[in-house]
Design an enzyme around this catalytic site. Sequence first.
Site, short mmCIF file in Angstrom:
data_model
loop_
_atom_site.label_atom_id
_atom_site.label_comp_id
_atom_site.label_asym_id
_atom_site.label_seq_id
_atom_site.Cartn_x
_atom_site.Cartn_y
_atom_site.Cartn_z
N ASP A 104 42.91 12.94 61.45
CA ASP A 104 44.35 13.17 61.51
C ASP A 104 44.67 14.63 61.83
O ASP A 104 43.90 15.52 61.47
CB ASP A 104 44.98 12.77 60.16
CG ASP A 104 46.47 12.52 60.27
OD1 ASP A 104 46.99 12.44 61.40
OD2 ASP A 104 47.12 12.40 59.21
N HIS A 111 45.17 15.08 71.23
CA HIS A 111 44.21 13.97 71.15
C HIS A 111 42.98 14.26 71.99
O HIS A 111 41.85 14.00 71.60
CB HIS A 111 44.86 12.67 71.63
CG HIS A 111 46.03 12.25 70.78
ND1 HIS A 111 45.98 12.20 69.41
CD2 HIS A 111 47.30 11.87 71.11
CE1 HIS A 111 47.15 11.81 68.94
NE2 HIS A 111 47.97 11.60 69.95
N ARG A 163 54.07 4.07 68.26
CA ARG A 163 54.34 5.41 68.83
C ARG A 163 54.88 5.26 70.25
O ARG A 163 54.76 4.19 70.86
CB ARG A 163 53.04 6.23 68.83
CG ARG A 163 52.61 6.57 67.43
CD ARG A 163 51.47 7.56 67.43
NE ARG A 163 51.11 7.91 66.06
CZ ARG A 163 50.32 8.91 65.72
NH1 ARG A 163 49.80 9.68 66.66
NH2 ARG A 163 50.05 9.16 64.46
N LEU A 217 21.96 5.60 64.28
CA LEU A 217 23.26 5.74 63.60
C LEU A 217 24.14 4.60 64.08
O LEU A 217 24.15 4.29 65.28
CB LEU A 217 23.92 7.07 63.98
CG LEU A 217 25.37 7.27 63.53
CD1 LEU A 217 25.43 7.58 62.03
CD2 LEU A 217 26.04 8.41 64.31
C1 IPE Z 1 46.17 7.35 60.42
O1 IPE Z 1 46.87 8.47 60.87
C2 IPE Z 1 45.60 6.61 61.58
C3 IPE Z 1 44.55 7.30 62.32
C4 IPE Z 1 44.01 8.43 62.01
C5 IPE Z 1 44.09 6.61 63.47
P1 IPE Z 1 48.44 8.45 61.05
O2 IPE Z 1 48.84 9.83 61.42
O3 IPE Z 1 48.85 7.36 61.95
O4 IPE Z 1 48.94 8.07 59.57
P2 IPE Z 1 50.31 8.35 58.84
O5 IPE Z 1 51.38 7.81 59.72
O6 IPE Z 1 50.44 9.82 58.68
O7 IPE Z 1 50.19 7.65 57.53
C1 IPE Z 2 45.56 11.53 64.58
O1 IPE Z 2 46.43 12.55 64.88
C2 IPE Z 2 45.29 10.62 65.76
C3 IPE Z 2 45.98 9.33 65.69
C4 IPE Z 2 46.62 8.88 64.65
C5 IPE Z 2 45.91 8.49 66.86
P1 IPE Z 2 48.00 12.37 64.82
O2 IPE Z 2 48.48 12.00 66.18
O3 IPE Z 2 48.41 11.44 63.73
O4 IPE Z 2 48.46 13.86 64.48
P2 IPE Z 2 49.64 14.33 63.53
O5 IPE Z 2 49.47 13.62 62.23
O6 IPE Z 2 50.91 13.95 64.22
O7 IPE Z 2 49.46 15.80 63.43
MG MG Z 3 48.90 11.73 61.79
#
Ligand code: IPE
Ligand code: IPE
Ligand code: MG
Length: 247
Positions: free
Chosen positions: A25, A42, A76, A136
Site C-alpha cells: 500500500d 504503481h 477506482r 519460492l
Molecule cells: C488494499 O489497499 C489492497 C491492495 C493493496 C491491493 P487499498 O489501498 O485498496 O485499501 P484501503 O482502501 O485503504 O482499505
Molecule cells: C496500493 O497503493 C496499490 C493498490 C491498492 C492497487 P494505493 O494505490 O492504494 O496507494 P494509496 O493508498 O492511495 O497511497
Molecule cells: Mg491504498
Amino acid sequence: MEGAELLAQMRLNGAVPRHIAIIMDGNGRWARERNLPRPLGHRSGMKAVREVVEGAIEAEVEVLSLFAFSQENWQRPLLEVNALMSLLQEYIAREADELDARGVRVRILGDLSRLSPGAAAAAEGLMTRTAGNQRLTLNLFISYGARAELVRAARLLAGDVRDGRLALEDIDEDTLSQRLYTSDCPDPDLLIRTSGEQRISNFLLWQVAYAELYMSPVLWPDFTRRHLYEAILAFQARDRRFGRVPV
Ligand code: IPE
Ligand code: IPE
Ligand code: MG
C-alpha cells in the site's frame, strides 16, 4: 545495519516465517508526494516487488503472498484500473524469464474472470510455465477479496455435499481450507502492511487468523529487501502463543 548483516542476524536467530503476506500500500501517496500521476506510483511499486521476491528467496521463505489488486479496487477510476492491468501484463512479460530462472512458482489468485482476455492469458501462461518450480511460491492476489473467496469455498462445499462427494458431517476447518485459493500453502506467519495503514482490507481473512502483524510506515515504492529483513527480525522477537500459556 546493512542488508547482509540483517540477513546474517536473521539466520542466527533461527526460523524465518514460512509464509509472508504483504498488503502493498501507498503507491498513490508516493506519487502525490512527487506531484506525479498515481499510475507512476504503481509503476514504481514494481521495483519493490522485485526487491521482496529476491529478499524472500535469499531469506529462504517458502511462500510470498502479495496483495496487488483487490476486488474493491475495481471501483477506482477506469484510467487507474487500466493502468494497473497493463502493469500486470508488463510485469509478467518483463519478469517471467527471471522468475522462472530463479525457481519461482507463480500463482495468480482471485476472480480472474474479470481480467481482460490479454491479462488473463498472460497470467495463465506464467502459472503454467512456472508450475514445476520449487524454490519460492509467489502468490499474486489480483481481483481478490477474502469474503468472496470464503463465499466461493462455501459454494464448492455445498456443491460437493449436494453431489454426494462430501458428507455434511465432514465439513470442518480442513475441508473448508482445501477450497481456498491457498489450499496448498501453510497459513501466513507474518502479515506486513506498508504505508502506515492499520487494517486488513479484506485480505486472507481466514488464513491470517494467527499471523503476526507488522505495520510499516514506508510507502510501498520505497520498500526494499532491508525493510523485509527488518520485518522478519521483528517477527523473530515475537512470542507466538496460539492461545496457550507461555512456556
Ligand atoms: C488494499 O489497499 C489492497 C491492495 C493493496 C491491493 P487499498 O489501498 O485498496 O485499501 P484501503 O482502501 O485503504 O482499505
Ligand atoms: C496500493 O497503493 C496499490 C493498490 C491498492 C492497487 P494505493 O494505490 O492504494 O496507494 P494509496 O493508498 O492511495 O497511497
Ligand atoms: Mg491504498
